[in-house]
Design a protein around this motif. Structure first.
Motif, PDB file in Angstrom:
ATOM      1  N   GLY A 127       0.772  -1.062  -0.092  1.00 41.83           N
ATOM      2  CA  GLY A 127       0.002   0.044  -0.037  1.00 41.83           C
ATOM      3  C   GLY A 127       0.894   1.163   0.099  1.00 41.83           C
ATOM      4  O   GLY A 127       0.252   2.211   0.213  1.00 41.83           O
ATOM      5  N   PHE A 128       1.977   1.268  -0.382  1.00 41.91           N
ATOM      6  CA  PHE A 128       2.759   2.470  -0.223  1.00 41.91           C
ATOM      7  C   PHE A 128       3.871   2.452  -1.369  1.00 41.91           C
ATOM      8  O   PHE A 128       4.388   1.221  -1.675  1.00 41.91           O
ATOM      9  CB  PHE A 128       3.415   2.676   1.206  1.00 41.91           C
ATOM     10  N   GLN A 129       4.444   3.426  -1.769  1.00 38.98           N
ATOM     11  CA  GLN A 129       5.467   3.524  -2.620  1.00 38.98           C
ATOM     12  C   GLN A 129       6.696   4.397  -2.046  1.00 38.98           C
ATOM     13  O   GLN A 129       7.483   3.700  -1.591  1.00 38.98           O
ATOM     14  CB  GLN A 129       5.289   3.999  -4.067  1.00 38.98           C
ATOM     15  N   CYS A 130       6.555   5.724  -2.211  1.00 35.04           N
ATOM     16  CA  CYS A 130       7.742   6.217  -1.476  1.00 35.04           C
ATOM     17  C   CYS A 130       7.128   6.364   0.136  1.00 35.04           C
ATOM     18  O   CYS A 130       8.494   6.296   1.116  1.00 35.04           O
ATOM     19  CB  CYS A 130       7.786   8.045  -1.751  1.00 35.04           C
ATOM     20  N   GLY A 131       6.120   6.129   0.376  1.00 38.09           N
ATOM     21  CA  GLY A 131       5.804   5.730   1.863  1.00 38.09           C
ATOM     22  C   GLY A 131       5.594   7.206   2.582  1.00 38.09           C
ATOM     23  O   GLY A 131       5.329   6.962   3.768  1.00 38.09           O
ATOM     24  N   TYR A 132       5.755   8.421   1.872  1.00 36.83           N
ATOM     25  CA  TYR A 132       5.481   9.673   2.740  1.00 36.83           C
ATOM     26  C   TYR A 132       4.190   9.819   3.428  1.00 36.83           C
ATOM     27  O   TYR A 132       3.955  10.163   4.447  1.00 36.83           O
ATOM     28  CB  TYR A 132       5.860  10.800   1.861  1.00 36.83           C
ATOM     29  N   CYS A 133       3.070   9.440   2.349  1.00 42.63           N
ATOM     30  CA  CYS A 133       1.811   9.655   2.962  1.00 42.63           C
ATOM     31  C   CYS A 133       1.362   8.637   3.589  1.00 42.63           C
ATOM     32  O   CYS A 133       0.486   8.419   4.568  1.00 42.63           O
ATOM     33  CB  CYS A 133       0.833   9.649   1.702  1.00 42.63           C
ATOM     34  N   THR A 134       2.153   7.536   3.893  1.00 44.46           N
ATOM     35  CA  THR A 134       1.806   6.234   4.638  1.00 44.46           C
ATOM     36  C   THR A 134       1.334   6.206   5.803  1.00 44.46           C
ATOM     37  O   THR A 134       0.343   5.674   6.640  1.00 44.46           O
ATOM     38  CB  THR A 134       2.663   5.045   4.443  1.00 44.46           C
ATOM     39  N   PRO A 135       2.108   6.838   6.922  1.00 41.75           N
ATOM     40  CA  PRO A 135       1.734   7.117   8.217  1.00 41.75           C
ATOM     41  C   PRO A 135       0.374   7.639   8.316  1.00 41.75           C
ATOM     42  O   PRO A 135      -0.633   7.366   9.048  1.00 41.75           O
ATOM     43  CB  PRO A 135       2.592   7.884   9.022  1.00 41.75           C
TER      44      PRO A 135
ATOM     45  N   LEU B 273      -4.349  12.253   0.562  1.00 37.37           N
ATOM     46  CA  LEU B 273      -3.583  12.098  -0.852  1.00 37.37           C
ATOM     47  C   LEU B 273      -2.467  11.416  -0.962  1.00 37.37           C
ATOM     48  O   LEU B 273      -1.686  11.347   0.071  1.00 37.37           O
ATOM     49  CB  LEU B 273      -3.284  13.546  -1.225  1.00 37.37           C
ATOM     50  N   CYS B 274      -2.276  10.741  -2.027  1.00 43.17           N
ATOM     51  CA  CYS B 274      -1.150   9.939  -2.204  1.00 43.17           C
ATOM     52  C   CYS B 274      -0.577  10.449  -3.598  1.00 43.17           C
ATOM     53  O   CYS B 274      -1.150   9.968  -4.450  1.00 43.17           O
ATOM     54  CB  CYS B 274      -1.446   8.570  -2.225  1.00 43.17           C
ATOM     55  N   ARG B 275       0.684  11.007  -3.441  1.00 42.70           N
ATOM     56  CA  ARG B 275       1.241  11.615  -4.907  1.00 42.70           C
ATOM     57  C   ARG B 275       1.905  10.321  -5.591  1.00 42.70           C
ATOM     58  O   ARG B 275       1.930  10.362  -6.854  1.00 42.70           O
ATOM     59  CB  ARG B 275       2.525  12.424  -4.501  1.00 42.70           C
ATOM     60  N   CYS B 276       1.972   8.994  -4.906  1.00 45.43           N
ATOM     61  CA  CYS B 276       2.470   7.995  -5.781  1.00 45.43           C
ATOM     62  C   CYS B 276       1.115   7.220  -6.481  1.00 45.43           C
ATOM     63  O   CYS B 276       1.832   6.221  -7.143  1.00 45.43           O
ATOM     64  CB  CYS B 276       3.437   6.957  -4.598  1.00 45.43           C
ATOM     65  N   GLY B 277       0.054   7.716  -6.042  1.00 41.78           N
ATOM     66  CA  GLY B 277      -0.800   7.018  -6.564  1.00 41.78           C
ATOM     67  C   GLY B 277      -1.035   5.499  -6.203  1.00 41.78           C
ATOM     68  O   GLY B 277      -1.478   4.765  -6.843  1.00 41.78           O
TER      69      GLY B 277
HETATM   70  S1  FES Z   1       3.105   6.266  -1.127  1.00 40.34           S
HETATM   71 FE1  FES Z   1       4.262   8.154  -1.866  1.00 40.34          FE
HETATM   72  S2  FES Z   1       2.927   9.808  -1.575  1.00 40.34           S
HETATM   73 FE2  FES Z   1       1.740   7.899  -1.088  1.00 40.34          FE
END
Ligand code: FES
Ligand code: FES
Length: 210
Positions: free
Chosen positions: A153-161, A190-194
């Motif tokens: 459920g995450f890519q860069c993980g920034y939005c994950t928490p 929002l999730c920039r990675c989609g």
């Molecule tokens: S996983 Fe990158 S912004 Fe959501």
């Protein structure tokens, strides 16, 4: 996602999705505090502080975070988000927009999700604050954390928490009955990675088990 409810919600009626979002926060803040008159380029919480009667200057604040009372010396204008990250080194909570628009800063206050960038730390004294750091039980991850890993459920993980905190509350609120409902009630995150399809899959799994 804030604890503010819409003044338009009739008594006894279920809250609409927008009732707990930044939109209703801004509506209330604008109506009550003359937000439109405040200078531009200033964060909402700072504008609230500008209208506060609280005295200026560094003061002692006590915040109960993840079951532990922490004391910080900070000005009343400090947001909960900055208190967590800058004063308490709890950097799991992310600062995305700092304007209530992305949900990266979502934490729970008394079990309800809020955008920590839209509230002042001084306002959250005496309440139970839970951050992403407080979700796991020792070495055991929260089921939502496990589901995010399982479903990628995450890519860069920034939005994950923020997504995880919001997802946990969404299930608890009973707003994850279908994928469409989950999307609606998680729309403030929002999730920039989609990574949305995988995030929805993770929430679906946890909702199905609860
Ligand atoms: S996983 Fe990158 S912004 Fe959501
Ligand atoms: S950092 Fe709080 S909503 Fe974006």
């Amino acid at each position: 996602m804030s604890t503010f409810s819409s003044p338009d919600t009739p008594e006894g009626q279920p809250m609409r999705p927008e009732d707990g979002t930044r939109r209703s926060f801004m509506k209330q803040a604008g109506g009550l505090l003359g937000l439109a008159l405040a200078p531009p380029f200033v964060g909402p919480a700072e504008r609230l502080a500008a209208y506060s009667k609280t005295v200026e200057g560094v003061t002692s604040l006590q915040l109960k975070i993840n079951g532990t009372v922490r004391t910080i010396q900070a000005e009343p204008r400090v947001t909960l988000l900055d208190a967590l990250r800058e004063y308490l080194d709890l950097t799991g909570t992310k600062k995305g927009c700092d304007h209530g628009q992305c949900g990266a800063c979502t934490v729970h206050v008394d079990g309800k999700r809020i955008n920590s960038c839209l509230t002042l730390a001084v306002m959250q004294q005496g309440k139970e604050i839970t951050t992403i750091e407080g979700l796991a039980q020792g070495d055991n991850l929260h089921p939502m954390q496990e589901a995010f890993i399982k479903h990628d459920g995450f890519q860069c993980g920034y939005c994950t928490p923020g997504q995880i905190m919001s997802g946990v509350a969404c299930v608890k609120e009973g707003h994850a009955g279908s994928d469409d409902q989950t999307r609606e009630w998680m729309s403030g995150n929002l999730c920039r990675c989609g990574a949305y399809p995988n995030i929805v899959a993770a929430v679906r799994e946890v909702a199905g088990k609860s």
